[in-house]
Design a protein around this motif. Structure first.
Motif, PDB file in Angstrom:
ATOM      1  N   THR A   1       4.515  -7.859  -5.613  1.00  0.00           N
ATOM      2  CA  THR A   1       3.582  -8.146  -6.716  1.00  0.00           C
ATOM      3  C   THR A   1       4.182  -9.247  -7.591  1.00  0.00           C
ATOM      4  OG1 THR A   1       4.575  -6.589  -8.257  1.00  0.00           O
ATOM      5  CG2 THR A   1       2.855  -5.715  -6.795  1.00  0.00           C
ATOM      6  N   PRO A   2       3.333  -9.972  -8.334  1.00  0.00           N
ATOM      7  CA  PRO A   2       3.869 -11.014  -9.225  1.00  0.00           C
ATOM      8  C   PRO A   2       4.877 -10.446 -10.231  1.00  0.00           C
ATOM      9  CG  PRO A   2       1.510 -11.313  -8.953  1.00  0.00           C
ATOM     10  CD  PRO A   2       1.856 -10.010  -8.272  1.00  0.00           C
ATOM     11  N   ALA A   3       4.589  -9.269 -10.792  1.00  0.00           N
ATOM     12  CA  ALA A   3       5.500  -8.685 -11.775  1.00  0.00           C
ATOM     13  C   ALA A   3       6.841  -8.364 -11.123  1.00  0.00           C
ATOM     14  CB  ALA A   3       4.884  -7.434 -12.378  1.00  0.00           C
ATOM     15  N   GLU A   4       6.778  -7.844  -9.881  1.00  0.00           N
ATOM     16  CA  GLU A   4       8.011  -7.510  -9.153  1.00  0.00           C
ATOM     17  C   GLU A   4       8.819  -8.783  -8.878  1.00  0.00           C
ATOM     18  OE1 GLU A   4       7.506  -4.700  -5.758  1.00  0.00           O
ATOM     19  OE2 GLU A   4       8.667  -6.206  -4.652  1.00  0.00           O
ATOM     20  N   ALA A   5       8.114  -9.849  -8.543  1.00  0.00           N
ATOM     21  CA  ALA A   5       8.807 -11.116  -8.272  1.00  0.00           C
ATOM     22  C   ALA A   5       9.492 -11.642  -9.521  1.00  0.00           C
ATOM     23  CB  ALA A   5       7.813 -12.139  -7.743  1.00  0.00           C
ATOM     24  N   ALA A   6       8.763 -11.618 -10.641  1.00  0.00           N
ATOM     25  CA  ALA A   6       9.341 -12.117 -11.888  1.00  0.00           C
ATOM     26  C   ALA A   6      10.532 -11.265 -12.301  1.00  0.00           C
ATOM     27  CB  ALA A   6       8.274 -12.137 -12.989  1.00  0.00           C
ATOM     28  N   ALA A   7      10.426  -9.947 -12.120  1.00  0.00           N
ATOM     29  CA  ALA A   7      11.527  -9.055 -12.476  1.00  0.00           C
ATOM     30  C   ALA A   7      12.729  -9.303 -11.569  1.00  0.00           C
ATOM     31  CB  ALA A   7      11.075  -7.598 -12.375  1.00  0.00           C
ATOM     32  N   ALA A   8      12.472  -9.525 -10.287  1.00  0.00           N
ATOM     33  CA  ALA A   8      13.574  -9.790  -9.348  1.00  0.00           C
ATOM     34  C   ALA A   8      14.302 -11.072  -9.717  1.00  0.00           C
ATOM     35  CB  ALA A   8      13.035  -9.885  -7.920  1.00  0.00           C
ATOM     36  N   ALA A   9      13.544 -12.076 -10.129  1.00  0.00           N
ATOM     37  CA  ALA A   9      14.164 -13.337 -10.522  1.00  0.00           C
ATOM     38  C   ALA A   9      14.982 -13.151 -11.795  1.00  0.00           C
ATOM     39  CB  ALA A   9      13.097 -14.402 -10.721  1.00  0.00           C
ATOM     40  N   ALA A  10      14.491 -12.317 -12.703  1.00  0.00           N
ATOM     41  CA  ALA A  10      15.211 -12.088 -13.955  1.00  0.00           C
ATOM     42  C   ALA A  10      16.497 -11.297 -13.714  1.00  0.00           C
ATOM     43  CB  ALA A  10      14.309 -11.354 -14.942  1.00  0.00           C
ATOM     44  N   ARG A  11      16.473 -10.389 -12.710  1.00  0.00           N
ATOM     45  CA  ARG A  11      17.664  -9.582 -12.391  1.00  0.00           C
ATOM     46  C   ARG A  11      18.793 -10.429 -11.820  1.00  0.00           C
ATOM     47  NH1 ARG A  11      14.314  -5.817 -10.220  1.00  0.00           N
ATOM     48  NH2 ARG A  11      14.616  -6.634  -8.104  1.00  0.00           N
ATOM     49  N   ASN A  12      18.411 -11.507 -11.128  1.00  0.00           N
ATOM     50  CA  ASN A  12      19.398 -12.347 -10.465  1.00  0.00           C
ATOM     51  C   ASN A  12      19.425 -13.698 -11.162  1.00  0.00           C
ATOM     52  OD1 ASN A  12      20.037 -10.781  -7.768  1.00  0.00           O
ATOM     53  ND2 ASN A  12      17.832 -10.615  -8.151  1.00  0.00           N
ATOM     54  N   PRO A  13      20.416 -13.924 -12.005  1.00  0.00           N
ATOM     55  CA  PRO A  13      20.396 -15.125 -12.846  1.00  0.00           C
ATOM     56  C   PRO A  13      20.295 -16.419 -12.044  1.00  0.00           C
ATOM     57  CG  PRO A  13      22.377 -13.781 -13.260  1.00  0.00           C
ATOM     58  CD  PRO A  13      21.599 -13.085 -12.201  1.00  0.00           C
TER      59      PRO A  13
ATOM     60  N   ILE B   1      10.646 -18.737  -3.772  1.00  0.00           N
ATOM     61  CA  ILE B   1      10.322 -19.655  -2.676  1.00  0.00           C
ATOM     62  C   ILE B   1       8.926 -19.334  -2.159  1.00  0.00           C
ATOM     63  CG2 ILE B   1      11.460 -18.252  -0.862  1.00  0.00           C
ATOM     64  CD1 ILE B   1      12.279 -21.085   0.344  1.00  0.00           C
ATOM     65  N   ALA B   2       8.120 -20.376  -1.995  1.00  0.00           N
ATOM     66  CA  ALA B   2       6.757 -20.202  -1.458  1.00  0.00           C
ATOM     67  C   ALA B   2       6.650 -21.082  -0.215  1.00  0.00           C
ATOM     68  CB  ALA B   2       5.735 -20.556  -2.513  1.00  0.00           C
ATOM     69  N   GLY B   3       6.205 -22.339  -0.365  1.00  0.00           N
ATOM     70  CA  GLY B   3       6.188 -23.237   0.785  1.00  0.00           C
ATOM     71  C   GLY B   3       7.603 -23.612   1.194  1.00  0.00           C
ATOM     72  N   GLY B   4       8.429 -23.881   0.206  1.00  0.00           N
ATOM     73  CA  GLY B   4       9.834 -24.206   0.482  1.00  0.00           C
ATOM     74  C   GLY B   4      10.079 -25.652   0.865  1.00  0.00           C
TER      75      GLY B   4
ATOM     76  N   VAL C   1      13.672 -15.237  -3.915  1.00  0.00           N
ATOM     77  CA  VAL C   1      12.581 -14.269  -3.995  1.00  0.00           C
ATOM     78  C   VAL C   1      11.372 -14.915  -3.324  1.00  0.00           C
ATOM     79  CG1 VAL C   1      11.146 -12.887  -5.518  1.00  0.00           C
ATOM     80  CG2 VAL C   1      13.512 -13.400  -6.176  1.00  0.00           C
ATOM     81  N   ASP C   2      11.059 -14.418  -2.133  1.00  0.00           N
ATOM     82  CA  ASP C   2       9.935 -14.958  -1.363  1.00  0.00           C
ATOM     83  C   ASP C   2       8.636 -14.409  -1.959  1.00  0.00           C
ATOM     84  OD1 ASP C   2       7.936 -15.495   0.516  1.00  0.00           O
ATOM     85  OD2 ASP C   2       9.273 -15.208   2.229  1.00  0.00           O
ATOM     86  N   VAL C   3       7.769 -15.306  -2.424  1.00  0.00           N
ATOM     87  CA  VAL C   3       6.538 -14.859  -3.087  1.00  0.00           C
ATOM     88  C   VAL C   3       5.315 -14.989  -2.173  1.00  0.00           C
ATOM     89  CG1 VAL C   3       7.391 -15.341  -5.410  1.00  0.00           C
ATOM     90  CG2 VAL C   3       6.199 -17.148  -4.158  1.00  0.00           C
ATOM     91  N   ASN C   4       5.543 -15.271  -0.884  1.00  0.00           N
ATOM     92  CA  ASN C   4       4.403 -15.527   0.003  1.00  0.00           C
ATOM     93  C   ASN C   4       3.486 -14.329   0.225  1.00  0.00           C
ATOM     94  OD1 ASN C   4       4.418 -18.378   1.033  1.00  0.00           O
ATOM     95  ND2 ASN C   4       6.564 -17.835   1.378  1.00  0.00           N
ATOM     96  N   ALA C   5       3.997 -13.102  -0.056  1.00  0.00           N
ATOM     97  CA  ALA C   5       3.164 -11.916   0.185  1.00  0.00           C
ATOM     98  C   ALA C   5       2.383 -11.492  -1.056  1.00  0.00           C
ATOM     99  CB  ALA C   5       4.054 -10.759   0.672  1.00  0.00           C
ATOM    100  N   LEU C   6       2.315 -12.327  -2.072  1.00  0.00           N
ATOM    101  CA  LEU C   6       1.731 -11.897  -3.353  1.00  0.00           C
ATOM    102  C   LEU C   6       0.204 -11.967  -3.421  1.00  0.00           C
ATOM    103  CD1 LEU C   6       4.205 -13.215  -6.073  1.00  0.00           C
ATOM    104  CD2 LEU C   6       4.263 -11.138  -4.724  1.00  0.00           C
ATOM    105  N   ALA C   7      -0.459 -12.333  -2.367  1.00  0.00           N
ATOM    106  CA  ALA C   7      -1.929 -12.385  -2.380  1.00  0.00           C
ATOM    107  C   ALA C   7      -2.455 -13.291  -3.494  1.00  0.00           C
ATOM    108  CB  ALA C   7      -2.526 -10.980  -2.500  1.00  0.00           C
TER     109      ALA C   7
ATOM    110  N   ARG D   1     -10.468 -20.770 -10.314  1.00  0.00           N
ATOM    111  CA  ARG D   1      -9.095 -20.272 -10.438  1.00  0.00           C
ATOM    112  C   ARG D   1      -8.440 -20.436  -9.071  1.00  0.00           C
ATOM    113  NH1 ARG D   1      -9.714 -16.274 -13.263  1.00  0.00           N
ATOM    114  NH2 ARG D   1      -8.549 -17.004 -15.074  1.00  0.00           N
ATOM    115  N   ILE D   2      -7.385 -21.246  -9.045  1.00  0.00           N
ATOM    116  CA  ILE D   2      -6.689 -21.563  -7.792  1.00  0.00           C
ATOM    117  C   ILE D   2      -5.413 -20.733  -7.744  1.00  0.00           C
ATOM    118  CG2 ILE D   2      -5.598 -23.409  -6.458  1.00  0.00           C
ATOM    119  CD1 ILE D   2      -7.282 -25.333  -8.409  1.00  0.00           C
ATOM    120  N   GLY D   3      -5.304 -19.855  -6.776  1.00  0.00           N
ATOM    121  CA  GLY D   3      -4.096 -19.045  -6.646  1.00  0.00           C
ATOM    122  C   GLY D   3      -2.877 -19.928  -6.436  1.00  0.00           C
ATOM    123  N   ALA D   4      -1.740 -19.473  -6.978  1.00  0.00           N
ATOM    124  CA  ALA D   4      -0.515 -20.270  -6.913  1.00  0.00           C
ATOM    125  C   ALA D   4      -0.106 -20.595  -5.487  1.00  0.00           C
ATOM    126  CB  ALA D   4       0.622 -19.519  -7.596  1.00  0.00           C
TER     127      ALA D   4
END
Lengths: 316, 217
Positions: free
Chosen positions: A11-23, A28-31, A49-55, A68-71
């Motif tokens: 989820t987007p929140a999980e991704a943001a939290a994971a990024a915050a946990r690891n300074p 990474i999306a397209g990369g 943090v691979d965000v490709n599964a975030l729908a 609205r264009i998804g990221a």
């Protein structure tokens, strides 16, 4: 490449939290830009943090009549979307003018906004660069500067932003929607999203650590003629020396933004207001305060001529 | 590369093992390094992850150093060396493969980012006995000299023709809202992500045009 740990966020929140946990984490999306830079050790995240599964890969109508264009919408998919082609042609055109088809199939909307400069001194790790290594100096100043900024640069950095898409987003007044690690959402106007270099050229956007782009919204269609004209050293697959994104109405009014000239897409309200007066008046306002180098002084007349070509195309 | 599964020592294998031993700071000679399994301690020091890819119709589960690009997974782990490493930075297109039907640069994506993906490489398009129509056309029109860019050119052309069929516009499409046809200008623009340093472009364009058939302008 330096070693890194890897996780796939759900989820987007999980991704943001994971990024915050690891300074020292990166999303990474397209990369296509990040991995290029990681191979050169210009970027060296310890965690991806691979965000490709975030729908976040859909394009939806907004209640306001926009989109609205998804990221995670890929550049090809965005350029080819029927609504974008019909109502936001300048965006389709800008996307299609960028990179190669293979890259556009992978590169995402958010990643395109976040791509980093192609300044050759940024890429050359043997040279000082304030963007790559804050405080080390700018090798471009006094160097070979054909590609570099003529507007908004600083004694610390004269790099340009390489995106074509962002120039069209700027002319369309897009809004960048994000989520922060604490779950808070915010909306950043595209005009405020990219920063000028100032004394901190390594800080390129308004995003805070761990903040994740979730979508980009476009206001309701503007009508008018949508034009993106890119001038470059090759006919295809090259970055802009100068580009012009324009939406011009039948009465000659409209809006215009420049790419290839600054650390961010360049737009000026007074230049928009001068559109009915023609290219010379528009260029004079857009280029007010320009500080070209010997190598890139050609960009100033090139901006005016490109604007003239765009306005002629709009009238035809 | 970290698990050589062939005992024959090829020139290429020696070179690869030589590079690996150099990276590990080993003093072994190249020949010795080529016939031994590199020590696990070196490889365990870096993070790994598992991924299952379907490559040319066959599932493969790989435990990879997270840094492994899709290109390196194909070449060094699955020994599908048809896909070429040119620039390794997304600038030349030699590494182009089809992932879930779309052409991408396999050098600029990590293998672990593609769980469950269907990957098609040049080896999956045709066989020496039964060439893909584009492979046959490249032979007929002499669409190469050294051949190094050819697998990427052909995979890219397969993806490109599909993009035209799906109505995806290009930079040179005159009208964004009509179906594009593959004019010579369209073909060149759409293939601009694949460089050929031998300069066989005119023959490459002829080969693709022949296969494009009804898509041509």
């Amino acid at each position: 490449m330096k070693p890194f740990t890897y996780e796939r966020a759900r989820t987007p929140a999980e991704a943001a939290a994971a990024a915050a946990r690891n300074p020292n984490a990166k999303f990474i999306a397209g990369g296509t830009n990040l991995l290029d830079l990681m191979k050169l050790q210009i970027e060296a995240p310890a965690h991806l943090v691979d965000v490709n599964a975030l729908a976040l890969d859909r394009i939806e109508a907004t209640p306001e009549g926009g989109l609205r264009i998804g990221a995670l919408v890929r550049n090809t998919a965005l350029a080819a979307d029927e609504r974008v082609r019909r109502d936001y042609g300048v965006l389709s055109r800008a996307l299609l003018a960028g990179a190669s088809p293979q890259l556009r199939n992978k590169a995402t909307t958010a990643g395109n906004l976040l791509q980093r400069t192609r300044c050759p001194y940024f890429y050359d790790t043997a040279q000082p660069c304030n963007k790559r290594q804050p405080g080390s100096g700018c090798s471009a100043i006094g160097g070979i500067t054909r590609q570099h900024a003529v507007l908004g640069a600083s004694p610390a950095c004269i790099a340009t932003h390489p995106s074509d898409m962002a120039v069209a987003m700027r002319v369309l007044d897009a809004m960048v929607e994000t989520v922060k690690p604490d779950g808070a959402k915010r909306i950043i106007p595209i005009a405020d999203f990219h920063r000028l270099p100032g004394n901190t050229p390594h800080i390129e956007t308004a995003l805070e650590p761990g903040e994740l782009i979730t979508s980009v919204t476009l206001p309701k269609p503007l009508g008018g003629a949508h034009i993106y004209r890119k001038v470059r050293d090759r006919a295809s697959y090259a970055f802009a020396l100068v580009s012009v994104a324009a939406v011009v109405q039948r009465d000659g009014s409209g809006r215009v933004a420049l790419g290839g000239v600054a650390h961010k897409p360049w737009r000026d309200d007074s230049a928009d207001a001068a559109l009915p007066q023609g290219a010379k008046a528009v260029a004079a306002r857009l280029l007010a305060g320009a500080q070209p180098t010997h190598d890139n002084a050609f960009k100033l007349p090139l901006v005016e001529r490109t604007l003239a070509a765009v306005l002629a195309q709009a009238r035809s | 590369m970290n698990k050589p599964d062939r005992l024959t020592v090829s020139r290429r294998g020696v070179l690869i093992a030589g590079a690996a031993s150099a990276a590990a700071g080993s003093l072994h000679t190249h020949t010795m390094a080529a016939t031994e399994t590199p020590s696990n301690t070196h490889h365990n020091a870096v993070p790994t992850a598992s991924v299952t890819l379907e490559v040319n119709g066959k599932p493969h589960t790989l435990q990879l150093d997270t840094r492994t690009t899709l290109l390196d997974a194909l070449r060094e782990h699955l020994h599908l060396t048809g896909t070429k490493k040119g620039c390794d930075h997304g600038q030349c297109g030699a590494c182009t493969v089809l992932v879930d039907g779309q052409r991408i640069n396999s050098c600029l994506t990590l293998a672990v980012m593609h769980p469950g993906a269907k990957v098609t490489t040049i080896e999956g398009l045709g066989t020496p006995r039964k060439l893909h129509p584009l492979q046959a056309a490249f032979v007929k029109h002499d669409g190469y000299q050294c051949g190094y860019c050819t697998p990427g050119q052909i995979c890219s052309a397969v993806g490109m023709l599909d993009e035209v069929r799906r109505g995806i516009p290009s930079h040179v499409s005159a009208d964004l809202n009509t179906r594009p046809l593959l004019s010579p200008d369209e073909l060149r623009e759409r293939m601009s992500g694949n460089l050929c340093r031998c300069g066989a472009y005119s023959n490459i364009a002829e080969a693709i045009t022949e296969v494009a058939g009804g898509l041509s302008a």
